[in-house]
Design a protein around this motif. Structure first.
Motif, PDB file in Angstrom:
ATOM      1  N   LEU A  91      21.554  23.916  27.869  1.00 22.47           N
ATOM      2  CA  LEU A  91      21.407  25.121  28.506  1.00 22.47           C
ATOM      3  C   LEU A  91      22.580  26.100  28.505  1.00 22.47           C
ATOM      4  O   LEU A  91      22.730  27.210  28.884  1.00 22.47           O
ATOM      5  CB  LEU A  91      21.038  24.766  30.066  1.00 22.47           C
ATOM      6  N   ILE A  92      23.986  25.577  28.471  1.00 22.41           N
ATOM      7  CA  ILE A  92      25.129  26.057  28.301  1.00 22.41           C
ATOM      8  C   ILE A  92      25.694  26.336  27.154  1.00 22.41           C
ATOM      9  O   ILE A  92      25.945  27.583  26.501  1.00 22.41           O
ATOM     10  CB  ILE A  92      26.067  25.556  29.441  1.00 22.41           C
ATOM     11  N   ASP A  93      25.990  25.318  26.276  1.00 16.73           N
ATOM     12  CA  ASP A  93      26.720  25.629  25.134  1.00 16.73           C
ATOM     13  C   ASP A  93      25.840  26.090  23.964  1.00 16.73           C
ATOM     14  O   ASP A  93      26.163  26.900  23.252  1.00 16.73           O
ATOM     15  CB  ASP A  93      27.059  24.093  24.387  1.00 16.73           C
ATOM     16  N   ARG A  94      24.395  26.053  24.183  1.00 21.57           N
ATOM     17  CA  ARG A  94      23.459  26.570  23.027  1.00 21.57           C
ATOM     18  C   ARG A  94      22.400  27.401  23.867  1.00 21.57           C
ATOM     19  O   ARG A  94      21.128  27.246  23.646  1.00 21.57           O
ATOM     20  CB  ARG A  94      22.831  25.593  22.299  1.00 21.57           C
ATOM     21  N   GLY A  95      22.876  27.993  24.853  1.00 22.69           N
ATOM     22  CA  GLY A  95      21.821  28.850  25.972  1.00 22.69           C
ATOM     23  C   GLY A  95      20.953  29.688  25.358  1.00 22.69           C
ATOM     24  O   GLY A  95      19.774  29.714  25.576  1.00 22.69           O
ATOM     25  N   ASP A  96      21.296  30.442  24.236  1.00 19.55           N
ATOM     26  CA  ASP A  96      20.163  31.389  23.523  1.00 19.55           C
ATOM     27  C   ASP A  96      19.185  30.700  22.901  1.00 19.55           C
ATOM     28  O   ASP A  96      18.081  31.074  23.125  1.00 19.55           O
ATOM     29  CB  ASP A  96      21.118  32.122  22.628  1.00 19.55           C
ATOM     30  N   GLU A  97      19.412  29.681  22.287  1.00 18.64           N
ATOM     31  CA  GLU A  97      18.542  28.699  21.727  1.00 18.64           C
ATOM     32  C   GLU A  97      17.196  28.327  22.505  1.00 18.64           C
ATOM     33  O   GLU A  97      16.279  28.056  22.166  1.00 18.64           O
ATOM     34  CB  GLU A  97      18.843  27.753  20.675  1.00 18.64           C
ATOM     35  N   PHE A  98      17.870  27.878  23.769  1.00 19.32           N
ATOM     36  CA  PHE A  98      16.885  27.135  24.768  1.00 19.32           C
ATOM     37  C   PHE A  98      16.546  28.175  26.205  1.00 19.32           C
ATOM     38  O   PHE A  98      16.172  27.725  27.011  1.00 19.32           O
ATOM     39  CB  PHE A  98      17.680  25.925  25.371  1.00 19.32           C
ATOM     40  N   ALA A  99      16.761  29.252  26.030  1.00 20.78           N
ATOM     41  CA  ALA A  99      16.464  30.360  26.895  1.00 20.78           C
ATOM     42  C   ALA A  99      15.377  30.817  27.370  1.00 20.78           C
ATOM     43  O   ALA A  99      14.722  31.441  28.331  1.00 20.78           O
ATOM     44  CB  ALA A  99      17.364  31.706  26.658  1.00 20.78           C
ATOM     45  N   ALA A 100      14.356  30.583  26.417  1.00 19.67           N
ATOM     46  CA  ALA A 100      13.011  30.992  26.490  1.00 19.67           C
ATOM     47  C   ALA A 100      12.435  30.187  27.594  1.00 19.67           C
ATOM     48  O   ALA A 100      12.587  29.020  28.096  1.00 19.67           O
ATOM     49  CB  ALA A 100      12.308  30.675  25.194  1.00 19.67           C
ATOM     50  N   ARG A 101      11.304  30.663  28.448  1.00 20.06           N
ATOM     51  CA  ARG A 101      10.823  30.035  29.516  1.00 20.06           C
ATOM     52  C   ARG A 101       9.294  29.209  29.114  1.00 20.06           C
ATOM     53  O   ARG A 101       8.660  29.833  28.167  1.00 20.06           O
ATOM     54  CB  ARG A 101      10.159  31.135  30.436  1.00 20.06           C
ATOM     55  N   GLY A 102       9.219  28.069  29.413  1.00 24.13           N
ATOM     56  CA  GLY A 102       8.430  27.260  28.839  1.00 24.13           C
ATOM     57  C   GLY A 102       6.943  27.514  29.313  1.00 24.13           C
ATOM     58  O   GLY A 102       6.927  28.049  30.650  1.00 24.13           O
ATOM     59  N   SER A 103       5.832  26.973  28.981  1.00 26.79           N
ATOM     60  CA  SER A 103       4.588  27.188  29.558  1.00 26.79           C
ATOM     61  C   SER A 103       4.386  26.260  30.981  1.00 26.79           C
ATOM     62  O   SER A 103       4.568  25.068  30.896  1.00 26.79           O
ATOM     63  CB  SER A 103       3.509  26.897  28.599  1.00 26.79           C
TER      64      SER A 103
END
Length: 494
Positions: A91-103
């Protein structure tokens, strides 16, 4: 049916299940998945998880498979991130890669990917950025909204006084106060607690939270295509939502008719002005529909989280009268019994601050977090998380980390205090999530919790109806949300 026919049918079903599982695990992208429980056909791992004890079960699975593991919620594959290091990395170090909202199918059906919380892509970026700007402009963390909260706190105190020391359930009053604060920001006005339109909106919001976190809501999230055709209370979610949208649409029409672009009154006015500025931009995300969804997002999130935290917090203080008394002593010392609490008092009240932090840590309101997602095949540690996989960064695993918070299942304000009594900050404090998707209203919620709680304890002593040791503060888990058990108490004027 003949015994031989029954046996043949059972064998055929068993072979079909094995074939289903074999094909699932040979799907492209599954070769380097994080490890996890072997899923059953259709139900995935749901029967193995016992969702009523989900945090405990996830903890056991993390000890077996490590901080990154795979589960199946029905047919949906999810990857669980467990523990501070894994959650922080994503969420912090790689925030852009995990920023999408899941279903989350039950929410997706209602919001259609619009608004702030469950939108994605450019729509989410622009609407979120705009909402943050407007909240700051209207005083989130500033004096203007502080004064609104102070005024609402006094209205809440009047309602407490009207109970005349008789036992009452605080749920309704503690939901009205934060709801009115967000109404002032979004709609530009507050409502009397007995106002029919206000009561209707609060009831719809509360009903939808209860329904979406009930077993019916959970079943819809796991088996949406099936639950669409099964009768049940989950169908009321859409009915309630349409009524909420009608309320928002009526407010928007009224604002459009009375708006002065030179002096915007609230969030709706500002959004309408932005719509007019982009009227010739065909790709604009600023539409009337998005305004209605964003308005409801702000109202619902700004009401339920704060009201539930306050309600849970009062129950905990009933359980521990000695902690209640220490907070009250600090209030008397730093504020007195006559002056209204203000945010300037906050820095001089480490014990009260620690109690509020510990309430949020202990209750872990959204224990497994709102789902995230990856939009492309994503290497994470030694694994590959396939494109489109839903990600659950488990907040409970951070807030209840035993290395950071000794005896994490116990309520202890000293989790946030140094030995000398000064406040202790912790990077593990993530009740509002973290990174790109951290709660838009975090600053507002912090102000409300401090001002409402200190005002209540400044004016009242909270008396339980039973011996404190008999008070149950175990959360009532509903898969996605932790609620306190129902209770009543007496508010005795000081």
């Amino acid at each position: 049916m003949e015994p031989l026919g029954t046996l043949t049918l059972c064998l055929a079903f068993g072979l079909s299940c094995l074939l289903f599982l074999a094909l699932r695990h040979r799907k492209p992208g599954n070769e380097n998945l994080p490890p996890g429980l072997f899923p059953l056909p259709i139900v995935g791992n749901l029967l193995q998880l016992k969702t009523s004890k989900l945090p405990q079960n996830l903890h056991v699975l993390s000890e077996k498979y490590g901080p990154v593991f795979t589960l199946y919620f029905g047919a949906e594959r999810v990857v669980v991130l467990y523990g501070y290091d894994a959650v922080k990395e994503a969420l912090i170090d790689r925030g852009d890669e995990f920023a999408a909202r899941g279903s989350l199918p039950i929410v997706d059906k209602l919001t259609k990917g619009q608004g702030i919380i469950f939108s994605n892509g450019e729509r989410w970026k622009q609407i979120r950025r705009f909402a943050l700007t407007i909240l700051r402009n209207f005083g989130m963390g500033k004096k203007s909204i502080e004064e609104r909260i102070q005024e609402e706190a006094q209205c809440l105190m009047e309602s407490f006084r009207d109970t005349h020391g008789i036992p009452f359930d605080p749920t309704f009053l503690l939901s009205c106060a934060p709801a009115n604060v967000i109404c002032a920001i979004v709609f530009g006005k507050r409502y009397e607690y007995i106002d029919n339109r206000f009561l209707a909106l609060r009831t719809l919001t509360n009903n939808n939270f209860q329904l979406s976190s009930s077993i019916w809501g959970q079943l819809y999230n796991f088996f949406p295509s099936v639950m669409e055709y099964i009768p049940g209370p989950h169908h009321r979610l859409m009915e309630n939502h349409l009524l909420q949208m009608a309320f928002a649409s009526e407010e928007i029409k009224e604002h459009r008719a009375t708006m002065d672009p030179s002096t915007p009154r609230d969030f709706i006015d500002c959004f309408l002005i932005k719509m007019d500025e982009e009227i010739h931009n065909e790709a604009s995300v600023f539409s009337t529909d998005n305004l209605a969804y964003a308005t409801l997002d702000l109202f619902e999130a700004g009401t339920e989280t704060t009201s539930t935290t306050l309600r849970y917090g009062l129950l905990i203080l009933l359980k521990y009268p000695e902690i209640q008394e220490k907070v009250r002593k600090e209030i008397d010392q730093e504020i007195s019994r006559t002056r209204r609490p203000c945010m300037a008092d906050h820095g001089r009240m480490p014990y009260t601050d620690a109690v509020i932090h510990e309430i949020q840590r202990f209750i872990s309101f959204i224990p497994i977090n709102v789902p995230h997602a990856v939009l492309k095949d994503t290497p994470f540690r030694q694994y590959i998380i396939p494109k489109g996989t839903t990600i659950y960064p488990v907040l409970n695993s951070v807030l209840h980390d035993s290395k950071e918070f000794p005896n994490p299942e116990e309520f202890d304000p000293w989790h946030f205090l140094h030995k000398d009594g000064t406040f202790r900050k912790s990077n593990y404090f993530m009740p509002f999530s973290a990174g790109k998707r951290i709660c838009v209203g975090e600053g507002l919620a912090r102000m409300e919790l401090f001002l409402f709680l200190t005002t209540i304890l400044q004016n009242f002593t909270l008396k339980p109806l039973t011996h404190p040791k008999d008070i149950d503060i175990t959360p009532r888990l509903s898969f996605f949300l932790n609620y306190p058990p129902s209770y009543k108490f007496c508010a005795i004027p000081r």
